[in-house]
Design an enzyme around this catalytic site. Sequence first.
Site, PDB file in Angstrom:
ATOM      1  N   GLU A  33      -6.904  -7.395  -1.897  1.00  0.00           N
ATOM      2  CA  GLU A  33      -5.865  -7.488  -0.824  1.00  0.00           C
ATOM      3  C   GLU A  33      -5.624  -5.550  -0.831  1.00  0.00           C
ATOM      4  OE1 GLU A  33      -1.607  -8.235   1.564  1.00  0.00           O
ATOM      5  OE2 GLU A  33      -1.778  -8.154  -0.624  1.00  0.00           O
ATOM      6  N   ASP A  89      -3.266  -9.978  -5.014  1.00  0.00           N
ATOM      7  CA  ASP A  89      -2.252  -9.454  -4.123  1.00  0.00           C
ATOM      8  C   ASP A  89      -1.727  -8.041  -4.332  1.00  0.00           C
ATOM      9  OD1 ASP A  89       0.060 -10.225  -2.328  1.00  0.00           O
ATOM     10  OD2 ASP A  89       1.160  -9.594  -4.069  1.00  0.00           O
TER      11      ASP A  89
END
Length: 708
Positions: free
Chosen positions: A378, A342
């Site tokens: 990401e 993330d």
Amino acid sequence: MQVWPGQAYPLGATYDGAGTNFAVFSEAAERIELCLLHEDGSETAVELRESDAFVRHAYLPGVMPGQRYGFRAHGPYAPERGQRCNSAKLLLDPYAKAVSGRVEWGEAVYGYHFDDPDARNDMDSAPHMMTSVVINPYFDWGDDRRPRTEYHRTVIYEAHVKGLTMLHPELPPEIRGTYAALAHPAVIAHLTGLGVTAIELMPVHQFVHDHRLVDLGLANYWGYNTIGFFAPHNAYASWGDRGQQVLEFKSAVRALHAAGIEVILDVVYNHTAEGNHLGPTLSFRGLDNASYYRLSDDPRYYTDTTGTGNSLLMRSPHVLQLIMDSLRYWVTEMRVDGFRFDLAATLARQFHEVDRLSSFFDLVQQDPVVSQVKLIAEPWDVGEGGYQVGNFPPLWTEWNGKFRDTCRDLWRGEPATLADFGSRLTGSSDLYQDDGRRPLASVNFVTCHDGFTLHDLVSYNEKHNEANGEDNRDGEGHNRSWNCGVEGETDDAAVLALRDRQMRNLIATLLLSQGVPMISHGDEFARTQHGNNNAYCQDSELSWVHWPDPDDPAAERARRMLAFTRAMVWLRRDHPVFRRRRFFHGRPVQGTHDELSDIAWFTPEGEEMRDEDWQAAHARSLTVFLNGGAISEPGPRGEPVVDDSFLLMFNAHDGALDFVVPPDHGRLWRVVVDTARPEGVIQDGPKLAAGDRLTLTDRSLAVLQRPL
């Protein structure tokens, strides 16, 4: 109680069959107490007197699995110098392998007083805190084997443990929403039937429900609020949180592996649940605030590139050690097969800028364990210069946000998108080829947990997040969505037919594109969140997957969508021309079975595309020839890879168009996909010869197949 010196490594609580070794790092604390917690609420404090390189440690004979514990750090509380030790706060072990209970929010878990943020708060937090747990590391993995699915055969399914399973009608109620539910035959049968090869689980590291959300009657449903980087989230365990969650998670991994499905974890190493300078003191802040967090020029405050209040200090050797130890633990002990990071751009901020030469990337690259699993970034954060799609090192794959945006724009009718669409369809060579990566560096997706579901993408122009309690101010305002003429729910048959066609278009585009496709859970049968594009706080039926009833006539649309998605996944799996390991050459390939180019582009009239055709603002349609006889990469034993050839006809125009089958690229073709049809995939489609015309309905695509 006997207290032996113990060892400084491994950090955390390590049970060896006779007792437990405890080790914790803190350079800030003057002394640290290990607190063993008892069922009557009392605790036994043991000072950790041994210290090696700021790691305090001790071995306690007879301390067994299931024992709850925490730390108290005695030291300076001087926020103006970045120091926030407070012995009144019971702290979680950063290396805890399991966590029991949950935080009961109140002033006691904060290091300051609400009415005076500069004053130290000496209220005892122990009665209100979650606690670390000693676990038994032993588990019978039996004949477990990692699937080790190669990227070109990988189809990823992003899922939430609770959301995927909470409403599944075939699951026993007592295991719904848990790790055990993931291992249930009904869930595994759905995944294998769909054809996915990897399940990417949204955060399962122990996380905290934010104080603000709890006060609103909401929850941190998504889980991007980690407090324990080694512990499986305890609320997803069906039969206990004193270490049972570890066994249950391992059992789920074992069952998924047995079905040939890899387990990828969505991990959040960029920040913790302790928030900004007004956040709670739960673990890292109380142990050594300045070693764990990136502080601003005024060390009372935090530098935040994540939008959560804090960012971990990626130039700290102790933070880097924590992350690498955690990654190795999940690979070696929990046997997961990869990670999706993330806001991974934050991990590359060793100083200020995002730097692909940062220490984190160096450590991952050389690590003999972590470097061998799937690593998915990401590739952005909310800091300056944070959008880094295409800029991660060669070992990494990336969520390709440009693929998502371009596909949405093409099918909703945005002008001048054709050239960019051609790049995305063929693996985004403009992003990945210059540093030696291949099409498989691109994880392609149209939807994910963050944003509209596939159904809502074609049903709403605007976000509808009122249920989140922020007056619809939260969530992305620019979604590249189109409601097909009516906002939200409708009974208009023409609108519903167009929406279904658009969903088929997007799923088909995803699965016909080079790269690694990712499907968001429930999109295969068109689940809705009723226009909420930021359901991070909705632990309710709004976010949970509603499984279609096979006997309910109202679920026919969902069943058709599921059948179409399955068929497209299997079409991709059966044909290597859709999952190439190298970029197209755009010319005939020497040594292959065909003298034609490996890819060719045509206008709907069947003429080869010219530069002006790509750039025309009105152009939203084209034909792509994929030559199955000109695949340049060999098979695993060096053998040639050959396949059928295909024509992909895209009509994103708002009217029907005639497409001419290009001459000189095959004599006889058969239509195998037509998204204008409710079933989408056709068993005995019409046959067409070179030069024939095929009329494509507005906003539809067709796939024509020519046998080898």
